[in-house]
Design a protein around this motif. Sequence first.
Motif, PDB file in Angstrom:
ATOM      1  N   LYS A  43       1.826   1.888   9.107  1.00 21.68           N
ATOM      2  CA  LYS A  43       2.093   2.603  10.356  1.00 21.68           C
ATOM      3  C   LYS A  43       3.331   2.006  11.026  1.00 21.68           C
ATOM      4  CE  LYS A  43      -2.576   4.161  11.064  1.00 21.68           C
ATOM      5  NZ  LYS A  43      -3.754   4.159  11.930  1.00 21.68           N
TER       6      LYS A  43
ATOM      7  N   ASP B 288      11.647   5.368   3.348  1.00 18.75           N
ATOM      8  CA  ASP B 288      11.955   5.619   4.761  1.00 18.75           C
ATOM      9  C   ASP B 288      12.880   4.531   5.299  1.00 18.75           C
ATOM     10  OD1 ASP B 288      10.452   7.951   4.961  1.00 18.75           O
ATOM     11  OD2 ASP B 288       8.660   6.928   5.703  1.00 18.75           O
TER      12      ASP B 288
ATOM     13  N   VAL C  46      12.280   0.781   3.703  1.00 21.46           N
ATOM     14  CA  VAL C  46      10.971   0.440   3.155  1.00 21.46           C
ATOM     15  C   VAL C  46      11.009   0.655   1.642  1.00 21.46           C
ATOM     16  CG1 VAL C  46       8.510   0.983   3.204  1.00 21.46           C
ATOM     17  CG2 VAL C  46       9.863   1.091   5.309  1.00 21.46           C
TER      18      VAL C  46
ATOM     19  N   ARG D 291       2.780   6.825  13.152  1.00 21.55           N
ATOM     20  CA  ARG D 291       3.424   7.584  12.067  1.00 21.55           C
ATOM     21  C   ARG D 291       3.369   6.782  10.782  1.00 21.55           C
ATOM     22  NH1 ARG D 291       7.830  11.409  11.607  1.00 21.55           N
ATOM     23  NH2 ARG D 291       7.917  11.798   9.376  1.00 21.55           N
ATOM     24  N   LYS D 292       2.984   7.429   9.695  1.00 22.59           N
ATOM     25  CA  LYS D 292       2.896   6.756   8.398  1.00 22.59           C
ATOM     26  C   LYS D 292       4.292   6.602   7.808  1.00 22.59           C
ATOM     27  CE  LYS D 292      -1.721   8.388   7.386  1.00 22.59           C
ATOM     28  NZ  LYS D 292      -2.551   9.253   6.533  1.00 22.59           N
ATOM     29  N   ILE D 293       4.652   5.370   7.512  1.00 24.51           N
ATOM     30  CA  ILE D 293       5.953   5.048   6.936  1.00 24.51           C
ATOM     31  C   ILE D 293       5.738   4.748   5.459  1.00 24.51           C
ATOM     32  CG2 ILE D 293       7.945   3.505   7.076  1.00 24.51           C
ATOM     33  CD1 ILE D 293       7.399   5.248   9.615  1.00 24.51           C
ATOM     34  N   ARG D 294       6.509   5.422   4.620  1.00 23.12           N
ATOM     35  CA  ARG D 294       6.351   5.288   3.168  1.00 23.12           C
ATOM     36  C   ARG D 294       7.630   4.738   2.537  1.00 23.12           C
ATOM     37  NH1 ARG D 294       1.684   8.262   2.277  1.00 23.12           N
ATOM     38  NH2 ARG D 294       1.202   9.777   3.899  1.00 23.12           N
ATOM     39  N   ARG D 295       7.527   4.363   1.280  1.00 25.70           N
ATOM     40  CA  ARG D 295       8.696   3.857   0.550  1.00 25.70           C
ATOM     41  C   ARG D 295       9.833   4.867   0.638  1.00 25.70           C
ATOM     42  NH1 ARG D 295       4.215   2.498  -2.135  1.00 25.70           N
ATOM     43  NH2 ARG D 295       3.880   0.289  -2.547  1.00 25.70           N
TER      44      ARG D 295
ATOM     45  N   ASP E  94       0.831  -1.193   0.000  1.00 29.27           N
ATOM     46  CA  ASP E  94       0.000   0.000   0.000  1.00 29.27           C
ATOM     47  C   ASP E  94       0.868   1.246   0.000  1.00 29.27           C
ATOM     48  OD1 ASP E  94      -2.370  -1.556   0.125  1.00 29.27           O
ATOM     49  OD2 ASP E  94      -2.091  -1.794   2.290  1.00 29.27           O
ATOM     50  N   GLU E  95       0.223   2.402   0.052  1.00 22.21           N
ATOM     51  CA  GLU E  95       0.933   3.677   0.018  1.00 22.21           C
ATOM     52  C   GLU E  95       1.805   3.865   1.264  1.00 22.21           C
ATOM     53  OE1 GLU E  95      -0.215   8.413   0.183  1.00 22.21           O
ATOM     54  OE2 GLU E  95      -1.716   6.995  -0.515  1.00 22.21           O
ATOM     55  N   TYR E  96       1.322   3.346   2.402  1.00 19.59           N
ATOM     56  CA  TYR E  96       2.067   3.492   3.651  1.00 19.59           C
ATOM     57  C   TYR E  96       1.727   2.364   4.609  1.00 19.59           C
ATOM     58  CZ  TYR E  96      -2.268   5.213   5.733  1.00 19.59           C
ATOM     59  OH  TYR E  96      -3.563   5.311   6.178  1.00 19.59           O
TER      60      TYR E  96
END
Length: 68
Positions: A12, A56, A67, A50-54, A8-10
């Motif tokens: 947690k 990070d 990620v 906290r949202k973790i995204r590609r 997915d986009e992010y």
Amino acid sequence: MEEFRIRDEYIKLGQLLKAAGLAENGADAKIAVQEGQVMLNGEVCTMRGRKIRRGDVIEFDGRTVKVV
């Protein structure tokens, strides 16, 4: 450095710690984050949601996870 792939986009932060095997369960993840033991992109992160995204990078307990 290990890699952790998300679909997915992010994800947690607390969920990532469990899914990547950095924490055994949600309670351990919560404590580690609240105590300031988790680094996100080189800075201490105390927000479990906290949202973790590609792209990070998470550091915890001597392990580093990027990620992707």
